[in-house]
Motif scaffolding. Structure first.
Motif, PDB file in Angstrom:
ATOM      1  N   ALA A   1      16.297 -40.645  34.040  1.00 13.94           N
ATOM      2  CA  ALA A   1      15.141 -39.755  34.235  1.00 13.94           C
ATOM      3  C   ALA A   1      15.563 -38.337  34.603  1.00 13.94           C
ATOM      4  O   ALA A   1      14.707 -37.491  34.882  1.00 13.94           O
TER       5      ALA A   1
ATOM      6  N   GLY B   1       4.987 -42.320  34.413  1.00 11.98           N
ATOM      7  CA  GLY B   1       6.313 -42.173  33.825  1.00 11.98           C
ATOM      8  C   GLY B   1       7.114 -41.002  34.350  1.00 11.98           C
ATOM      9  O   GLY B   1       8.199 -40.715  33.831  1.00 11.98           O
ATOM     10  N   HIS B   2       6.598 -40.332  35.386  1.00 12.78           N
ATOM     11  CA  HIS B   2       7.312 -39.197  35.977  1.00 12.78           C
ATOM     12  C   HIS B   2       8.067 -39.698  37.214  1.00 12.78           C
ATOM     13  O   HIS B   2       7.456 -40.007  38.243  1.00 12.78           O
TER      14      HIS B   2
ATOM     15  N   ARG C   1      10.514 -38.196  39.072  1.00 18.07           N
ATOM     16  CA  ARG C   1      11.230 -37.189  39.854  1.00 18.07           C
ATOM     17  C   ARG C   1      11.254 -37.533  41.338  1.00 18.07           C
ATOM     18  O   ARG C   1      12.204 -37.225  42.042  1.00 18.07           O
ATOM     19  N   GLN C   2      10.210 -38.200  41.839  1.00 18.83           N
ATOM     20  CA  GLN C   2      10.114 -38.535  43.265  1.00 18.83           C
ATOM     21  C   GLN C   2      10.361 -40.020  43.537  1.00 18.83           C
ATOM     22  O   GLN C   2       9.971 -40.530  44.586  1.00 18.83           O
TER      23      GLN C   2
ATOM     24  N   GLU D   1       2.301 -40.698  39.988  1.00 20.31           N
ATOM     25  CA  GLU D   1       3.284 -40.015  39.154  1.00 20.31           C
ATOM     26  C   GLU D   1       4.225 -41.024  38.479  1.00 20.31           C
ATOM     27  O   GLU D   1       4.513 -40.925  37.278  1.00 20.31           O
TER      28      GLU D   1
END
Length: 498
Positions: free
Chosen positions: A228, A56-57, A59-60, A52
Motif C-alpha cells: 500500500a 481500500g485506503h 495509509r492509517q 478509510e
C-alpha cells in the motif's frame, strides 16, 4: 473437568448462569449509549480510519499499532457508517471479554453457578470497565485477548507442554495485533516464566517457534503495508516512538516515565468498590504456599498479574485505563476472598449491596453526563448552511455531520487563518481543549458565540482522568482542572470565523 457433588458437570452449571448475568451486564453497558457521542478524539479517528480501510485506503492501517482493530471492523463499515453500530459492537466485545475471564476463574475455583453469576455482576459493574466499554478504542479487544491469554497461559504453567505454550503465544500474538500496549504483558510473562522455572521456553527449539509466531503478523501485515506504499518498518517503529517521543505533544507533555505510587490507589478509592481493596490483599489472606518451580495457586496467579500491572503502570504516564486488565482480576480476587470467609447467604447479600453501590456510581459518574448536544450543533449548521467547520482539538461533532461536511480539528487558533482562506465560516470552540490541556484559544474564548450548547460529557471527571496520560498531570491536578471546567455553563460555542 471438575464436577460438583450432584454429578452435573461444572461447565453445564456455569453455562446455565453465566449468559443471564452477562445479559444484565450488557444492559448496564448499553444503557443510554445511543444518546451519547464518541467520548474522545481517538474514538472518532478510529471510526474514520475503519471507513478509510474499508474503502481500500490503508495509509492509517498501523495507527496506534493496532491493525487488527481496523481490519476486524472493516466488514461492518461495508454495511454501515453509523458510529453507534461500531460503539455498541465494541461494548459487546468488552462484555464477551468479561465472560471469558469469569469462566476461567469459575472453572479453576470450582464456583457454583450462582456464585459465577454474582462474580459476573460484581466485576461487570466496575466503573472504569463500564466507562471504557462505551468508547470505540482498542481497549475492548485488548481485554478480550487478555481474557484469552490468562487461561491459556495458566494451562501452559500447569501442563508444561509445547502445544500449551504455543496456544498461549497465539493469544499474545493476537493481542499485539490489536493493541501495541499488549507488549506490557511480556515482562509479566517473564516473571511468571522465572517463577515456574521448568525451562520449557528454552527446550527443543520452543523459543524460536514462539518468536516466529510473534513475528508472523509483523511480516504479513508489514507486506500488506508495503504493497500500500507504507514503509516496512512503520508498525514496529511505533514502539520506539512511544518509548522515546521525539517532541512534546500538543499539551506539552514529552516524558514517558512518570512515577507515582498513589495515582491508581486514589482512583480505586474514589471510584471503585471496596471489594477491589479486598482483592489487593486476598492472596496473602487466602494463604497457600508460593515456591519457585511449582504451579501458582489461582489467587496468586491472578494477583501476580494484578500486582505487576499496578507496579509497572505506576512508573509510566497515568490514566485509569492503565489498569484496564487489572480491574476484573481485583474484583475476582476480592470475590474469592469473600467466598472463603463468608457463608453463602452473607456472600450473596454483600455482593448484591456492592453491585448496587457500583450501579449508583455508574449513574453518578457515567449516565449523568448524557445526552450529547452535538446533534443540535449539526442541525444548526445544516440550517444555516455551515459547510466545513473547524473544531478546537475535539472531533466529537464529526459523526453527526454529513459525510461531505468536514470537521477539522485545530490545535492552535493561529491555524484558523489557513482554514478561513479555504472557505471555513465557523469554528466550534469545543471544550475538549480543556480535557486535553491544549490551551491555545484565548482570543476565541473572548468572542461572543452565534450559538452555544452544554455538553455534559466534557466535564466528566472520568473523561478528564482518562486524558491525564496525554496531559501528564497528576491525579489531583487533573481533578482540579475538571472542577474548574465544570463551572462553565456551556461547553460548545459556535463562532463565526473572522
Amino acid at each position: 473437568m471438575a464436577a460438583p457433588k450432584n454429578g452435573i458437570p461444572f461447565l453445564n452449571l456455569t453455562l446455565a448462569w453465566l449468559p443471564g448475568a452477562l445479559l444484565a451486564v450488557a444492559a448496564v453497558r448499553l444503557y443510554g449509549l445511543r444518546t451519547v457521542a464518541l467520548p474522545d478524539y481517538d474514538s472518532v479517528r478510529n471510526w474514520q480510519i475503519v471507513q478509510e480501510v474499508a474503502a481500500g485506503h490503508l495509509r492509517q492501517l498501523f495507527h496506534h499499532g493496532s491493525p487488527a482493530f481496523y481490519l476486524v471492523y472493516t466488514p461492518v463499515a461495508w454495511l454501515t457508517t453509523d458510529f453507534r453500530v461500531f460503539q455498541h459492537l465494541n461494548a459487546l466485545v468488552a462484555v464477551a471479554a468479561l465472560g471469558l475471564l469469569v469462566r476461567f476463574v469459575a472453572r479453576e475455583a470450582e464456583l457454583a453457578g450462582w456464585q459465577t453469576a454474582l462474580l459476573t455482576l460484581l466485576a461487570g459493574t466496575s466503573v472504569l470497565l463500564t466507562f471504557s466499554g462505551r468508547d470505540f478504542t482498542m481497549g475492548s479487544w485488548s481485554l478480550l485477548c487478555f481474557a484469552g491469554l490468562l487461561p491459556a497461559y495458566y494451562r501452559r504453567l500447569r501442563e508444561g507442554t509445547r502445544p500449551a505454550l504455543l496456544r498461549a503465544t497465539l493469544w499474545l500474538m493476537l493481542g499485539l495485533c490489536f493493541n501495541y500496549k499488549f507488549i506490557l504483558a511480556l515482562p509479566i510473562l517473564a516473571v511468571l516464566e522465572w517463577q515456574r522455572a521448568d525451562g520449557l521456553l528454552l527446550r527443543n527449539g520452543n523459543w524460536w517457534r514462539v518468536a516466529a509466531l510473534l513475528a508472523l503478523p509483523y511480516v504479513v501485515l508489514g507486506a500488506v503495508g508495503v504493497a500500500a506504499g507504507l514503509p516496512w518498518y512503520l508498525w514496529p517503529a511505533i514502539y520506539y516512538k512511544v518509548a522515546f517521543p521525539d517532541a512534546a505533544n500538543a499539551a506539552g507533555r514529552a516524558a514517558t516515565l512518570h512515577p507515582d505510587a498513589l495515582y491508581y490507589l486514589r482512583y480505586l478509592w474514589d471510584f471503585e468498590s471496596w471489594v477491589v481493596w479486598v482483592g489487593l490483599l486476598a492472596p496473602a489472606l487466602l494463604g497457600g504456599r508460593v515456591r519457585r518451580g511449582q504451579l501458582l495457586p489461582l489467587p496468586w496467579y491472578l494477583a501476580a498479574w494484578a500486582w505487576c500491572l499496578l507496579a509497572g503502570m505506576s512508573l509510566l504516564l497515568k490514566a485509569p485505563r492503565g489498569l484496564l486488565w487489572a480491574y476484573g482480576l481485583l474484583y475476582a480476587l476480592g470475590f474469592l476472598g469473600l467466598r472463603r470467609w463468608l457463608p453463602a447467604a452473607a456472600l450473596a447479600a454483600v455482593v448484591f449491596v456492592s453491585v448496587g453501590l457500583n450501579l449508583r456510581r455508574i449513574q453518578r459518574e457515567i449516565y449523568a453526563y448524557a445526552p450529547t448536544r452535538y446533534p443540535q450543533v449539526a442541525a444548526w449548521l445544516h440550517t444555516h448552511g455551515g459547510g466545513p467547520v473547524a473544531s478546537t482539538v475535539g472531533l466529537g461533532l464529526a459523526p453527526f455531520r454529513a459525510a461531505t461536511d468536514t470537521v477539522r480539528a485545530v490545535l492552535h487558533e493561529r491555524d484558523l487563518t489557513r482554514w478561513r482562506r479555504q472557505g471555513y465560516r465557523y469554528v466550534l470552540l469545543d471544550s475538549y481543549w480543556r480535557v486535553t490541556g491544549v490551551a491555545h484559544f484565548d482570543s476565541l474564548r473572548r468572542q461572543p458565540p452565534v450559538a452555544a450548547w452544554p455538553e455534559p460529557l466534557l466535564v466528566s471527571p472520568l473523561l478528564f482522568l482518562e486524558h491525564s496520560e496525554f496531559t501528564g498531570l497528576s491525579y489531583a491536578e487533573t481533578l482540579l482542572r475538571q472542577q474548574q471546567a465544570a463551572r462553565d455553563t456551556v461547553q460548545l460555542r459556535l463562532l463565526r470565523l473572522r
